[in-house]
Design a protein around this motif. Sequence first.
Motif, PDB file in Angstrom:
ATOM      1  N   PHE A 284       0.828  -1.202   0.000  1.00  3.94           N
ATOM      2  CA  PHE A 284       0.000   0.000   0.000  1.00  3.94           C
ATOM      3  C   PHE A 284       0.868   1.260   0.000  1.00  3.94           C
ATOM      4  O   PHE A 284       0.598   2.218  -0.731  1.00  3.94           O
ATOM      5  CB  PHE A 284      -0.931   0.000   1.209  1.00  3.94           C
ATOM      6  CG  PHE A 284      -2.048  -1.008   1.116  1.00  3.94           C
ATOM      7  CD1 PHE A 284      -2.346  -1.616  -0.090  1.00  3.94           C
ATOM      8  CD2 PHE A 284      -2.787  -1.351   2.234  1.00  3.94           C
ATOM      9  CE1 PHE A 284      -3.370  -2.548  -0.191  1.00  3.94           C
ATOM     10  CE2 PHE A 284      -3.810  -2.280   2.148  1.00  3.94           C
ATOM     11  CZ  PHE A 284      -4.099  -2.882   0.926  1.00  3.94           C
ATOM     12  N   LEU A 285       1.915   1.252   0.828  1.00  2.00           N
ATOM     13  CA  LEU A 285       2.801   2.411   0.868  1.00  2.00           C
ATOM     14  C   LEU A 285       3.552   2.575  -0.446  1.00  2.00           C
ATOM     15  O   LEU A 285       3.768   3.705  -0.911  1.00  2.00           O
ATOM     16  CB  LEU A 285       3.791   2.265   2.026  1.00  2.00           C
ATOM     17  CG  LEU A 285       3.190   2.302   3.442  1.00  2.00           C
ATOM     18  CD1 LEU A 285       4.275   2.087   4.481  1.00  2.00           C
ATOM     19  CD2 LEU A 285       2.485   3.626   3.694  1.00  2.00           C
ATOM     20  N   ASP A 286       3.936   1.458  -1.057  1.00  2.14           N
ATOM     21  CA  ASP A 286       4.618   1.554  -2.352  1.00  2.14           C
ATOM     22  C   ASP A 286       3.672   2.063  -3.435  1.00  2.14           C
ATOM     23  O   ASP A 286       4.092   2.764  -4.366  1.00  2.14           O
ATOM     24  CB  ASP A 286       5.176   0.189  -2.754  1.00  2.14           C
ATOM     25  CG  ASP A 286       6.276  -0.275  -1.806  1.00  2.14           C
ATOM     26  OD1 ASP A 286       6.867   0.589  -1.122  1.00  2.14           O
ATOM     27  OD2 ASP A 286       6.522  -1.496  -1.732  1.00  2.14           O
ATOM     28  N   ALA A 287       2.384   1.738  -3.315  1.00  4.86           N
ATOM     29  CA  ALA A 287       1.427   2.161  -4.342  1.00  4.86           C
ATOM     30  C   ALA A 287       1.195   3.669  -4.319  1.00  4.86           C
ATOM     31  O   ALA A 287       0.989   4.286  -5.370  1.00  4.86           O
ATOM     32  CB  ALA A 287       0.099   1.423  -4.155  1.00  4.86           C
ATOM     33  N   VAL A 288       1.217   4.274  -3.130  1.00  6.94           N
ATOM     34  CA  VAL A 288       0.935   5.714  -3.022  1.00  6.94           C
ATOM     35  C   VAL A 288       2.216   6.532  -2.939  1.00  6.94           C
ATOM     36  O   VAL A 288       2.162   7.735  -2.658  1.00  6.94           O
ATOM     37  CB  VAL A 288       0.059   6.002  -1.785  1.00  6.94           C
ATOM     38  CG1 VAL A 288      -1.279   5.325  -1.905  1.00  6.94           C
ATOM     39  CG2 VAL A 288       0.767   5.566  -0.504  1.00  6.94           C
ATOM     40  N   ASP A 289       3.349   5.912  -3.173  1.00  4.68           N
ATOM     41  CA  ASP A 289       4.615   6.636  -3.115  1.00  4.68           C
ATOM     42  C   ASP A 289       4.656   7.705  -4.203  1.00  4.68           C
ATOM     43  O   ASP A 289       4.454   7.420  -5.385  1.00  4.68           O
ATOM     44  CB  ASP A 289       5.779   5.663  -3.281  1.00  4.68           C
ATOM     45  CG  ASP A 289       7.119   6.340  -3.033  1.00  4.68           C
ATOM     46  OD1 ASP A 289       7.123   7.400  -2.385  1.00  4.68           O
ATOM     47  OD2 ASP A 289       8.148   5.804  -3.490  1.00  4.68           O
ATOM     48  N   GLY A 290       4.913   8.937  -3.805  1.00  2.12           N
ATOM     49  CA  GLY A 290       4.984  10.044  -4.752  1.00  2.12           C
ATOM     50  C   GLY A 290       3.661  10.707  -5.048  1.00  2.12           C
ATOM     51  O   GLY A 290       3.621  11.678  -5.815  1.00  2.12           O
ATOM     52  N   ILE A 291       2.555  10.239  -4.468  1.00  4.01           N
ATOM     53  CA  ILE A 291       1.241  10.833  -4.708  1.00  4.01           C
ATOM     54  C   ILE A 291       1.027  11.976  -3.728  1.00  4.01           C
ATOM     55  O   ILE A 291       1.221  11.824  -2.523  1.00  4.01           O
ATOM     56  CB  ILE A 291       0.125   9.783  -4.566  1.00  4.01           C
ATOM     57  CG1 ILE A 291       0.354   8.642  -5.548  1.00  4.01           C
ATOM     58  CG2 ILE A 291      -1.235  10.418  -4.803  1.00  4.01           C
ATOM     59  CD1 ILE A 291       0.353   9.062  -6.989  1.00  4.01           C
ATOM     60  N   GLY A 292       0.624  13.132  -4.244  1.00  3.22           N
ATOM     61  CA  GLY A 292       0.372  14.293  -3.404  1.00  3.22           C
ATOM     62  C   GLY A 292      -1.105  14.512  -3.169  1.00  3.22           C
ATOM     63  O   GLY A 292      -1.892  13.567  -3.026  1.00  3.22           O
ATOM     64  N   ALA A 293      -1.504  15.781  -3.153  1.00  4.60           N
ATOM     65  CA  ALA A 293      -2.902  16.112  -2.877  1.00  4.60           C
ATOM     66  C   ALA A 293      -3.810  15.844  -4.064  1.00  4.60           C
ATOM     67  O   ALA A 293      -5.023  15.696  -3.892  1.00  4.60           O
ATOM     68  CB  ALA A 293      -3.014  17.577  -2.457  1.00  4.60           C
ATOM     69  N   GLU A 294      -3.264  15.788  -5.258  1.00  2.88           N
ATOM     70  CA  GLU A 294      -4.078  15.612  -6.456  1.00  2.88           C
ATOM     71  C   GLU A 294      -3.443  14.560  -7.357  1.00  2.88           C
ATOM     72  O   GLU A 294      -2.223  14.386  -7.375  1.00  2.88           O
ATOM     73  CB  GLU A 294      -4.216  16.940  -7.211  1.00  2.88           C
ATOM     74  CG  GLU A 294      -4.876  18.049  -6.393  1.00  2.88           C
ATOM     75  CD  GLU A 294      -4.855  19.379  -7.117  1.00  2.88           C
ATOM     76  OE1 GLU A 294      -4.268  19.424  -8.224  1.00  2.88           O
ATOM     77  OE2 GLU A 294      -5.404  20.354  -6.586  1.00  2.88           O
ATOM     78  N   ILE A 295      -4.307  13.871  -8.111  1.00  2.38           N
ATOM     79  CA  ILE A 295      -3.876  12.878  -9.089  1.00  2.38           C
ATOM     80  C   ILE A 295      -4.319  13.346 -10.465  1.00  2.38           C
ATOM     81  O   ILE A 295      -5.453  13.795 -10.646  1.00  2.38           O
ATOM     82  CB  ILE A 295      -4.459  11.485  -8.773  1.00  2.38           C
ATOM     83  CG1 ILE A 295      -3.998  11.011  -7.389  1.00  2.38           C
ATOM     84  CG2 ILE A 295      -4.051  10.473  -9.828  1.00  2.38           C
ATOM     85  CD1 ILE A 295      -4.569   9.666  -6.995  1.00  2.38           C
TER      86      ILE A 295
END
Length: 597
Positions: A284-295
């Motif tokens: 899960f942490l690897d999946a959201v790595d680098g994701i900020g407030a917006e996609i």
Amino acid sequence: MHPEKASAVGSRNSLNRENRNEYEEAKQIIDEEVDKIINHIHAKLPPEVLERLDVMGSIKSKLHNYFNQDFQNMLNRYIVTMEDEMAKKFRDLVDKEENRALSKYTPRGITDILERIGVADNLNTAEIERSIVDMYGHLQGHIERGVRDLESHTNALLREKSDVGAFVRGDNSYAIVKCSFRDNKKRPKTVMDLKLSISILDSELISPIYHYQVPVTSLIKDVVAKNIHHLIDAEIDRVSAERVEANSEPLGDQDKLFEKFKVLDKYVSDEDEEVRYQFVAKRFLDAVDGIGAEIDGQDYDALGIRENIKKIIDNQNIRNRGFNTSVNAITGILDNSRMGYQFIENYKNARECVIREYEDESESRLPDERYSIRLAYYDQEQLLSLREAYLKQVEELDREVQHLWDVCDGIYRSDRKEKGYDDWETLSEKMLSGAASAPESGKRGAPQSEVAKPEPVKDEAETRWNEISFIAPDPTTVDEKNPTLEHKLQEVSNRFPLMTEKMVKVFHDQNHEVRQVVEKRLSFLKGQFEEFHNQINPFHIQPGLLLDIDIVSIKKKQTTMKNMSNVINEFLYSVSKGFSDEIFLGANDQGNFTLAS
């Protein structure tokens, strides 16, 4: 319910209807109403229509059934309602009599009852006692706070003057970064300007604040870390409660600290991934790595792992909750304190909010009672950038003031040479260089050859004191990491009156062209320096929430200042957990006990 049956049953019937003939009771009323309607129909309709109406059955029987149904329902509802009210009053009366009878028990009787219920092992009142202690503690805290506020107001009235203590009281004084009282430039005798800056550290915030651009990974890790510390605190409380039940002393602050170190390995680890990722899976942490407030919309997948994890975080409003709570707190307190504001600008993504009492910023059109508030959150990266800009601005001010100093000194030297007068510099140079004769050492009228001449003095040591400010100590490691720059700012401030004095001595005519040019530049630099010096030194603040307040108040009234004092203290109690030293509090308690005894 059938419309053609002779009796109707409501949704709920009375409990006392067993031996009653409800149809006979209502027959007379229903028959009268049905006859009235039948007579009205016969009088209004022609005979051929009446014959057709009776083809499918008797109108009278149908009306009779419908009237009977409605009447029975109304009667049942009325009776049931009355019975419910009577039953409720009867139960209340029974409860009152039982309580009156129970109040006759003596304390010894209550003890016997508790012993019959269970012995000490089965009936443990530790939690109840702890809750009562906590309630009394909170009550005592509120009372002490009110007493301190009353004492502060009383002391302020007795002193008949304003000071820093009028704003932040007692246990919140450590949060002050800067507070200054100055006379207003336009009305120095009647109006004063107040500058107050308060810093609330990240560790003291009740609701943590995050920047809008913070990655989702950081939010998840902070939430997990907070949960871990809650588990550790719960375990320490359980250990302390077990010691109390065993008739031992509860854990002290240092004991709790060491116990936390002992149980920390159960929840965190740098090597064991099973312990490290026991709360949130590594994928899960690897999946959201680098994701900020917006996609980005092109990469958005509603069924993806990172999108759903981000949605869970956004639904909890972790990113915006802390700063929104602070803004709501300050605006709500201002409204309750009747300190309205005509201008508010909330930079949500930048975590900054500006509130002004009046929309206009021109001082010439504003009243003498006004305020402006700036609420901002800074992290470590922002503070580093602010400190770098602050250093550059100090260097630029020092360079410009030094340039003006050289110009004023050049004008003064030219005037001194032109008019031929001496000051300490020229006089000492003449006397110590041997150009001037020494005073006569012999009798009056002694020959010139007998007059002793001073020998030239060579200044072997380099001059270190510039006679403007005292010599600053060599910076230490602490000074290099946290420079205050007060020595340099003080030196720059001391140069302004010296330059003004030189211009007054050189130019007797106030309208001289050169003097006007120099004094205009001098006035500009002095105003800019005072404005800059009135700002907050970013080296003095730490990551957290900054409350910057500017107040203009009339000296005799001080209306805005007193109202803002209540706003500040209420705001600090709303968003900050505060700071307290147990040793200091214990010393105060002992001191109070000694005085009382």
